[in-house]
Design a protein around this motif. Structure first.
Motif, PDB file in Angstrom:
ATOM      1  N   SER A   6     -35.047 -63.810 -19.770  1.00  0.00           N
ATOM      2  CA  SER A   6     -33.843 -63.890 -18.953  1.00  0.00           C
ATOM      3  C   SER A   6     -34.218 -64.268 -17.524  1.00  0.00           C
ATOM      4  O   SER A   6     -35.238 -63.828 -16.993  1.00  0.00           O
ATOM      5  CB  SER A   6     -33.115 -62.536 -18.968  1.00  0.00           C
ATOM      6  N   THR A   7     -33.390 -65.117 -16.896  1.00  0.00           N
ATOM      7  CA  THR A   7     -33.635 -65.503 -15.499  1.00  0.00           C
ATOM      8  C   THR A   7     -32.943 -64.554 -14.529  1.00  0.00           C
ATOM      9  O   THR A   7     -33.097 -64.680 -13.324  1.00  0.00           O
ATOM     10  CB  THR A   7     -33.132 -66.933 -15.255  1.00  0.00           C
ATOM     11  N   GLN A   8     -32.182 -63.623 -15.062  1.00  0.00           N
ATOM     12  CA  GLN A   8     -31.470 -62.662 -14.227  1.00  0.00           C
ATOM     13  C   GLN A   8     -32.434 -61.658 -13.612  1.00  0.00           C
ATOM     14  O   GLN A   8     -33.420 -61.257 -14.232  1.00  0.00           O
ATOM     15  CB  GLN A   8     -30.418 -61.917 -15.058  1.00  0.00           C
ATOM     16  N   ARG A   9     -32.174 -61.261 -12.356  1.00  0.00           N
ATOM     17  CA  ARG A   9     -33.013 -60.297 -11.670  1.00  0.00           C
ATOM     18  C   ARG A   9     -32.927 -58.948 -12.367  1.00  0.00           C
ATOM     19  O   ARG A   9     -31.830 -58.435 -12.621  1.00  0.00           O
ATOM     20  CB  ARG A   9     -32.556 -60.140 -10.215  1.00  0.00           C
ATOM     21  N   ILE A  10     -34.076 -58.368 -12.701  1.00  0.00           N
ATOM     22  CA  ILE A  10     -34.109 -57.068 -13.371  1.00  0.00           C
ATOM     23  C   ILE A  10     -34.295 -55.987 -12.311  1.00  0.00           C
ATOM     24  O   ILE A  10     -35.399 -55.757 -11.812  1.00  0.00           O
ATOM     25  CB  ILE A  10     -35.238 -57.004 -14.420  1.00  0.00           C
ATOM     26  N   LEU A  11     -33.212 -55.337 -11.940  1.00  0.00           N
ATOM     27  CA  LEU A  11     -33.257 -54.359 -10.853  1.00  0.00           C
ATOM     28  C   LEU A  11     -34.155 -53.174 -11.185  1.00  0.00           C
ATOM     29  O   LEU A  11     -34.771 -52.584 -10.293  1.00  0.00           O
ATOM     30  CB  LEU A  11     -31.847 -53.870 -10.530  1.00  0.00           C
ATOM     31  N   ALA A  15     -36.920 -51.298  -8.996  1.00  0.00           N
ATOM     32  CA  ALA A  15     -36.807 -49.863  -8.718  1.00  0.00           C
ATOM     33  C   ALA A  15     -38.100 -49.136  -9.057  1.00  0.00           C
ATOM     34  O   ALA A  15     -38.576 -48.294  -8.290  1.00  0.00           O
ATOM     35  CB  ALA A  15     -35.641 -49.266  -9.503  1.00  0.00           C
ATOM     36  N   LEU A  16     -38.683 -49.457 -10.213  1.00  0.00           N
ATOM     37  CA  LEU A  16     -39.942 -48.815 -10.596  1.00  0.00           C
ATOM     38  C   LEU A  16     -41.039 -49.157  -9.609  1.00  0.00           C
ATOM     39  O   LEU A  16     -41.850 -48.290  -9.244  1.00  0.00           O
ATOM     40  CB  LEU A  16     -40.344 -49.259 -12.011  1.00  0.00           C
ATOM     41  N   ARG A  17     -41.071 -50.400  -9.141  1.00  0.00           N
ATOM     42  CA  ARG A  17     -42.068 -50.796  -8.143  1.00  0.00           C
ATOM     43  C   ARG A  17     -41.859 -50.022  -6.840  1.00  0.00           C
ATOM     44  O   ARG A  17     -42.808 -49.509  -6.253  1.00  0.00           O
ATOM     45  CB  ARG A  17     -41.978 -52.300  -7.886  1.00  0.00           C
ATOM     46  N   GLY A  18     -40.613 -49.925  -6.398  1.00  0.00           N
ATOM     47  CA  GLY A  18     -40.328 -49.215  -5.157  1.00  0.00           C
ATOM     48  C   GLY A  18     -40.642 -47.730  -5.242  1.00  0.00           C
ATOM     49  O   GLY A  18     -41.203 -47.145  -4.312  1.00  0.00           O
ATOM     50  N   ILE A  19     -40.282 -47.106  -6.354  1.00  0.00           N
ATOM     51  CA  ILE A  19     -40.577 -45.686  -6.559  1.00  0.00           C
ATOM     52  C   ILE A  19     -42.079 -45.454  -6.565  1.00  0.00           C
ATOM     53  O   ILE A  19     -42.589 -44.497  -5.957  1.00  0.00           O
ATOM     54  CB  ILE A  19     -39.949 -45.188  -7.873  1.00  0.00           C
ATOM     55  N   THR A  20     -42.810 -46.339  -7.233  1.00  0.00           N
ATOM     56  CA  THR A  20     -44.272 -46.205  -7.297  1.00  0.00           C
ATOM     57  C   THR A  20     -44.881 -46.303  -5.910  1.00  0.00           C
ATOM     58  O   THR A  20     -45.797 -45.530  -5.554  1.00  0.00           O
ATOM     59  CB  THR A  20     -44.867 -47.289  -8.209  1.00  0.00           C
ATOM     60  N   PHE A 312     -39.744 -46.489 -17.417  1.00  0.00           N
ATOM     61  CA  PHE A 312     -39.009 -47.737 -17.238  1.00  0.00           C
ATOM     62  C   PHE A 312     -37.802 -47.805 -18.165  1.00  0.00           C
ATOM     63  O   PHE A 312     -36.731 -48.276 -17.763  1.00  0.00           O
ATOM     64  CB  PHE A 312     -39.890 -48.957 -17.480  1.00  0.00           C
ATOM     65  N   SER A 313     -37.963 -47.354 -19.396  1.00  0.00           N
ATOM     66  CA  SER A 313     -36.839 -47.388 -20.343  1.00  0.00           C
ATOM     67  C   SER A 313     -35.655 -46.609 -19.796  1.00  0.00           C
ATOM     68  O   SER A 313     -34.495 -47.047 -19.899  1.00  0.00           O
ATOM     69  CB  SER A 313     -37.269 -46.821 -21.696  1.00  0.00           C
ATOM     70  N   PHE A 314     -35.939 -45.460 -19.189  1.00  0.00           N
ATOM     71  CA  PHE A 314     -34.868 -44.665 -18.587  1.00  0.00           C
ATOM     72  C   PHE A 314     -34.230 -45.404 -17.421  1.00  0.00           C
ATOM     73  O   PHE A 314     -32.997 -45.468 -17.300  1.00  0.00           O
ATOM     74  CB  PHE A 314     -35.409 -43.315 -18.117  1.00  0.00           C
ATOM     75  N   LEU A 315     -35.074 -45.998 -16.544  1.00  0.00           N
ATOM     76  CA  LEU A 315     -34.544 -46.713 -15.386  1.00  0.00           C
ATOM     77  C   LEU A 315     -33.722 -47.924 -15.816  1.00  0.00           C
ATOM     78  O   LEU A 315     -32.678 -48.221 -15.228  1.00  0.00           O
ATOM     79  CB  LEU A 315     -35.690 -47.152 -14.472  1.00  0.00           C
ATOM     80  N   TYR A 316     -34.185 -48.616 -16.850  1.00  0.00           N
ATOM     81  CA  TYR A 316     -33.446 -49.785 -17.330  1.00  0.00           C
ATOM     82  C   TYR A 316     -32.087 -49.367 -17.885  1.00  0.00           C
ATOM     83  O   TYR A 316     -31.066 -50.026 -17.626  1.00  0.00           O
ATOM     84  CB  TYR A 316     -34.257 -50.503 -18.405  1.00  0.00           C
ATOM     85  N   TRP A 317     -32.072 -48.279 -18.636  1.00  0.00           N
ATOM     86  CA  TRP A 317     -30.802 -47.764 -19.180  1.00  0.00           C
ATOM     87  C   TRP A 317     -29.862 -47.366 -18.048  1.00  0.00           C
ATOM     88  O   TRP A 317     -28.667 -47.702 -18.068  1.00  0.00           O
ATOM     89  CB  TRP A 317     -31.081 -46.565 -20.078  1.00  0.00           C
ATOM     90  N   ARG A 332     -35.487 -51.138  -2.232  1.00  0.00           N
ATOM     91  CA  ARG A 332     -35.549 -52.588  -2.364  1.00  0.00           C
ATOM     92  C   ARG A 332     -36.433 -53.282  -1.324  1.00  0.00           C
ATOM     93  O   ARG A 332     -37.160 -54.216  -1.674  1.00  0.00           O
ATOM     94  CB  ARG A 332     -34.129 -53.177  -2.352  1.00  0.00           C
ATOM     95  N   PRO A 333     -36.387 -52.897  -0.034  1.00  0.00           N
ATOM     96  CA  PRO A 333     -37.270 -53.582   0.923  1.00  0.00           C
ATOM     97  C   PRO A 333     -38.745 -53.466   0.561  1.00  0.00           C
ATOM     98  O   PRO A 333     -39.488 -54.438   0.646  1.00  0.00           O
ATOM     99  CB  PRO A 333     -36.961 -52.864   2.249  1.00  0.00           C
ATOM    100  N   ALA A 334     -39.171 -52.276   0.137  1.00  0.00           N
ATOM    101  CA  ALA A 334     -40.567 -52.084  -0.251  1.00  0.00           C
ATOM    102  C   ALA A 334     -40.874 -52.812  -1.544  1.00  0.00           C
ATOM    103  O   ALA A 334     -41.952 -53.398  -1.711  1.00  0.00           O
ATOM    104  CB  ALA A 334     -40.872 -50.594  -0.401  1.00  0.00           C
ATOM    105  N   ALA A 335     -39.922 -52.800  -2.480  1.00  0.00           N
ATOM    106  CA  ALA A 335     -40.134 -53.474  -3.762  1.00  0.00           C
ATOM    107  C   ALA A 335     -40.240 -54.982  -3.574  1.00  0.00           C
ATOM    108  O   ALA A 335     -40.987 -55.654  -4.293  1.00  0.00           O
ATOM    109  CB  ALA A 335     -38.995 -53.144  -4.719  1.00  0.00           C
TER     110      ALA A 335
END
Length: 396
Positions: A6-11, A15-20, A312-317, A332-335
């Protein structure tokens, strides 16, 4: 590639990147706080245990893996040739290795007397060069961009020449170890090679996860360590880290490869099954290999990857399926600017030491120290947001 992403942005990936990143800043600052529970720090190498702190680095690796299919497929869709794609991967790897090399040598074994300057001044000059080289410029004159990048590269070369280490001050920059960024660089390179080799086929990538794990196991056999094949042992850590990146790639394909025409429910079931396989495999390997981040054991890799799959599965859901995403604005800024956010604490550290500013003892122990670490992590995220608005964004 045989997959269709998918070319759609996967939020949820952002989010997982920013949380990490937020947790990384918190736990790094927390490492200097005394009088806190052991589960809030890294486990010792031989402890056969892990804490949430020991999952931060593999989470970075996992997220790198989740992004690899999108990045490669996107460049191919733009029309990049095979050579152009390899050039991009190679330069990105080189950038991570260079950053890791400089940062590791600034941590220990430096000789300020032989360098003729404080290591903190040297570090700040290094980070200025990093911004000049890897900033995403939005200038109308390309010539000026090349000049700024050229100044940054020249600065890095001068700083490499100035650096001295060892007791006698005769050592130059050396890869004592590659640092976090360097380790990510090697794992990224190998994973990109495997992804292209198997053309994004999940089963081929699953086989490579097994081969990386087997490579580690072979490398830690006494017969190998004492033979001419001991180079396998020295590379076993890279194999372990690569296995985590490959797990991230596999999970991305499970959820977002549109060529399989599977329902969302089927994708969640497959993701759960993948996490379960990782956990079970780690369980059966544990009698032979302790859980250890320091030794990068297969059990640590598999358990960490399974935890990332579940998270990630939880965050995606929650974020992408249920559209509960407003709270992710903080991350988002950090991600969107992970490299800059990563180096900000190192810049702050060098500045404070150069200015002779030290935290009061109260903020370096117990609950006050923990609260300070939370506040500090939030401050760093705020600085990253401000620098984003100021037009500073680093991209390898």
């Amino acid at each position: 590639m045989i997959n269709q992403l998918s070319t759609q942005r996967i939020l949820s990936i952002d989010a997982l990147r920013g949380i990490t990143i937020l947790v990384m800043i918190f736990v790094n600052e927390l490492s200097g706080v005394s009088g806190i529970s052991p589960w809030m720090k890294h486990m010792p190498a031989d402890a056969d245990a892990m804490t949430f702190v020991d999952v931060v680095f593999p989470a970075f690796l996992f997220i790198v893996g989740m992004s690899v299919p999108f990045a490669i497929n996107r460049r191919l869709a733009k029309g990049d040739s095979f050579v152009q794609l390899q050039k991009h991967i190679g330069w990105r790897t080189l950038g991570l290795l260079v950053l890791g090399l400089f940062m590791v040598n600034a941590e220990d074994d430096y000789n300020e007397a032989a360098m003729g300057m404080s290591i903190h001044v040297w570090s700040l000059l290094f980070y200025i060069c990093v911004v000049l080289v890897w900033n995403v410029y939005k200038l109308s004159k390309p010539t000026l961009v090349y000049v700024l990048k050229g100044i940054g590269i020249a600065g890095l070369l001068v700083l490499a020449f100035i650096y001295r280490g060892g007791k006698d001050g005769t050592e130059y920059l050396q890869p004592h170890w590659w640092g976090i960024l360097g380790l990510i660089g090697w794992a990224y390179l190998y994973s990109c090679i495997f992804y292209q080799l198997y053309k994004g086929n999940v089963y081929g990538l699953l086989a490579m996860i097994g081969i990386c794990t087997l490579f580690y196991i072979i490398g830690h056999q006494p017969a190998i360590q004492q033979s001419g094949w001991h180079w396998i042992t020295s590379q076993s850590g890279n194999a372990a880290h690569t296995s985590i990146v490959l797990c991230g790639i596999v999970l991305s394909l499970i959820f977002f490869d549109q060529s399989s025409n599977k329902s969302v429910q089927q994708r969640f079931i497959q993701a759960g099954g993948f996490a379960l396989i990782l956990l079970v495999t780690g369980y059966f390997l544990r009698p032979y290999f302790k859980i250890s981040k320091i030794y990068a054991t297969p059990t640590w890799c598999l358990y960490s990857a399974a935890i990332c799959c579940i998270l990630f599965s939880f965050l995606y859901w929650l974020i992408d399926r249920k559209q509960i995403s407003g709270w992710t604005n903080f991350f988002r800024p950090a991600a969107a600017n992970p490299l800059l956010t990563y180096i900000i604490p190192f810049i702050i550290y060098a500045l404070l030491h150069l200015l002779g500013i030290h935290l009061p003892d109260l903020l370096q122990q117990g609950y006050p120290g923990m609260l300070w670490c939370i506040l500090y992590a939030v401050i760093v995220m705020g600085i990253a947001k401000g620098l984003n608005k100021a037009g500073i964004k680093l991209q390898l």
